[in-house]
Scaffold this active site. Structure first.
Site, mmCIF file in Angstrom:
data_model
loop_
_atom_site.group_PDB
_atom_site.id
_atom_site.type_symbol
_atom_site.label_atom_id
_atom_site.label_comp_id
_atom_site.label_asym_id
_atom_site.label_seq_id
_atom_site.Cartn_x
_atom_site.Cartn_y
_atom_site.Cartn_z
ATOM 1 N N SER A 124 6.884 -10.014 -6.058
ATOM 2 C CA SER A 124 6.841 -9.763 -4.625
ATOM 3 C C SER A 124 5.893 -8.621 -4.305
ATOM 4 O O SER A 124 5.721 -7.689 -5.113
ATOM 5 C CB SER A 124 8.257 -9.382 -4.187
ATOM 6 O OG SER A 124 8.226 -8.810 -2.907
ATOM 7 N N TYR A 148 16.420 -4.310 -5.315
ATOM 8 C CA TYR A 148 15.803 -5.636 -5.418
ATOM 9 C C TYR A 148 14.369 -5.504 -5.935
ATOM 10 O O TYR A 148 13.970 -6.158 -6.902
ATOM 11 C CB TYR A 148 15.804 -6.338 -4.049
ATOM 12 C CG TYR A 148 14.838 -7.496 -3.990
ATOM 13 C CD1 TYR A 148 15.089 -8.659 -4.707
ATOM 14 C CD2 TYR A 148 13.644 -7.411 -3.259
ATOM 15 C CE1 TYR A 148 14.177 -9.720 -4.678
ATOM 16 C CE2 TYR A 148 12.736 -8.461 -3.235
ATOM 17 C CZ TYR A 148 13.009 -9.609 -3.942
ATOM 18 O OH TYR A 148 12.101 -10.650 -3.932
ATOM 19 N N LYS A 152 12.283 -6.653 -9.619
ATOM 20 C CA LYS A 152 11.000 -7.374 -9.739
ATOM 21 C C LYS A 152 10.040 -6.592 -10.635
ATOM 22 O O LYS A 152 9.390 -7.158 -11.510
ATOM 23 C CB LYS A 152 10.366 -7.587 -8.356
ATOM 24 C CG LYS A 152 11.114 -8.569 -7.482
ATOM 25 C CD LYS A 152 11.040 -9.977 -8.044
ATOM 26 C CE LYS A 152 11.939 -10.955 -7.346
ATOM 27 N NZ LYS A 152 12.172 -12.189 -8.062
#
Ligand code: NAD
Ligand code: UDP
Length: 332
Positions: A124, A148, A152
């Site tokens: 992302s 989050y 990643k």
């Protein structure tokens, strides 16, 4: 060629499965349906006329995952499965680290054991943190602001270390910007549970009357109209980027931004949505959302040059298709 698609019932995964089937790939999906519905499989069949093999397994269950690798002769993996809500990750960090990291480590272990070396991973733009300049290039410094995003970045680091240790692996990391839109059939799209965090699902719910008003988080940013700027990309352009990554003959560890390269402000997106759908979106200016940055858009030159990646869909298409999906699925 047989491709294992983890999280293939989800928003981006389901669109990618359609592209894979249309391109002649065989597809196996492993998804625990924690954020998707089994009906997606019928919809994929309706669109493509083709079926997939489906296992409702959790990737954190190593034994079940191994049974898939033992049974199927897998050639490549596209790894979408993961939890993705930024706010929830702040509230429940352990759940995010456990799900996103354990699932990926299990998957990579199985790939190594069964000599399946090709993987495309969903990363992302959040790994760029607050970029110093725009557009964002793949070699910009990385940092994260929530659990989050950290999962990643940690997975990107795991993949990098794995490649260093075993360069039989052929790894593509795709850093997505802001996917919106839906399949033009209206059968596949984004269907978040509860009150959406992201802008487009929120706009759609205000347009349908499910939510009363959109709060625009800040109109005092250093941008043309003061509202936040992002790089919105149609999910069907994004999904095809995965097929291009699979087809890329160059081996190694590669990282690409998938975005349009164009920034759009919150106000521009809302105005476009109203215009193309001929609908009113009630809105108010609210205070900035904590952790937000002013502007974020990609340089997609590398993906264009090395993968042949281009975007076919316009902002109008994105607004039309997002609304069409929700209208079709709520009988408006
Ligand atoms: P999604 O939630 O619609 O799809 C993810 C799928 O993975 C769901 O079907 C869910 O049931 C499944 N899943 C989750 N944990 C699992 C587990 N342990 N075992 C098996 N299945 C599991 O999300 P999406 O928008 O399609 O995103 C796909 C990937 O792209 C995610 O990794 C996400 O972090 C990443 N990504 C998404 C965006 C975005 O804005 N949508 C942006 C950047 C990156
Ligand atoms: N945004 C907004 N109201 C909302 C949701 C989002 O004004 O209800 C803004 C947000 O501040 C950002 C942009 O819309 O400038 C995109 O937000 P989103 O959460 O969709 O993506 P991200 O910020 O993760 O890139």
């Amino acid at each position: 060629m047989k491709v294992l698609v983890t999280g293939g019932c989800g928003y981006i995964g389901s669109h990618t499965v359609v592209d894979l089937l249309n391109d002649g790939y065989e597809v196996i999906i492993v998804d625990n349906l924690s954020n998707s519905k089994i009906e997606v499989l019928d919809k994929i069949k309706k669109i493509t006329g083709k079926s997939v093999t489906f296992y409702q397994y959790d990737l954190c269950d190593k034994e079940k995952l191994e049974s898939v690798f033992a049974k199927e002769k897998i050639d490549a993996v596209i790894h979408f499965a993961g939890l993705k809500a930024v706010g929830e990750s702040v509230q429940k960090p352990l759940m995010y680290y456990e799900n996103n990291l354990f699932s990926t480590i299990n998957l990579l272990e199985m790939m190594q054991k069964y000599k399946v070396y090709k993987i495309v991973f969903s990363s992302s733009a959040t790994v760029y943190g607050s970029p110093k300049s725009l557009p964002i290039k793949e070699d910009f410094p990385l940092s994260t602001t929530n659990p989050y995003g950290t999962t990643k970045l940690m997975i990107e680091n795991i993949l990098t270390d794995l490649y260093k240790a075993d360069n039989s692996f052929d790894i593509t990391i795709l850093r997505y910007f802001n996917p919106i839109g839906a399949h033009k059939s209206g059968l596949l799209g984004e269907d978040p549970n509860g009150i959406p965090n992201n802008l487009m699902p929120y706009i759609v719910k205000v347009a349908t009357g499910d939510l009363p008003i959109l709060s625009i988080f800040g109109d005092d940013y250093d941008t043309e109209d003061g509202t936040g700027v992002r790089d919105y990309i149609h999910v069907c352009d994004l999904s095809y980027g995965h097929v291009l990554a699979l087809k890329n003959p160059q081996n190694g560890l590669k990282i690409y931004n998938l975005g349009t390269g164009k920034g759009t402000s919150v106000l521009e997106l809302v105005t476009m949505f109203e215009k193309v759908n001929n609908v009113k979106v009630n809105r108010q200016i609210a205070k900035r959302r904590e952790g937000d940055i002013a502007s974020c858009y990609a340089s997609n030159e590398k993906a264009h040059k090395e993968l042949g990646f281009t975007c076919k869909y316009t902002l109008e298409d994105m607004c039309k298709d997002s609304y069409n999906y929700v209208k079709k699925n709520t009988n408006l």
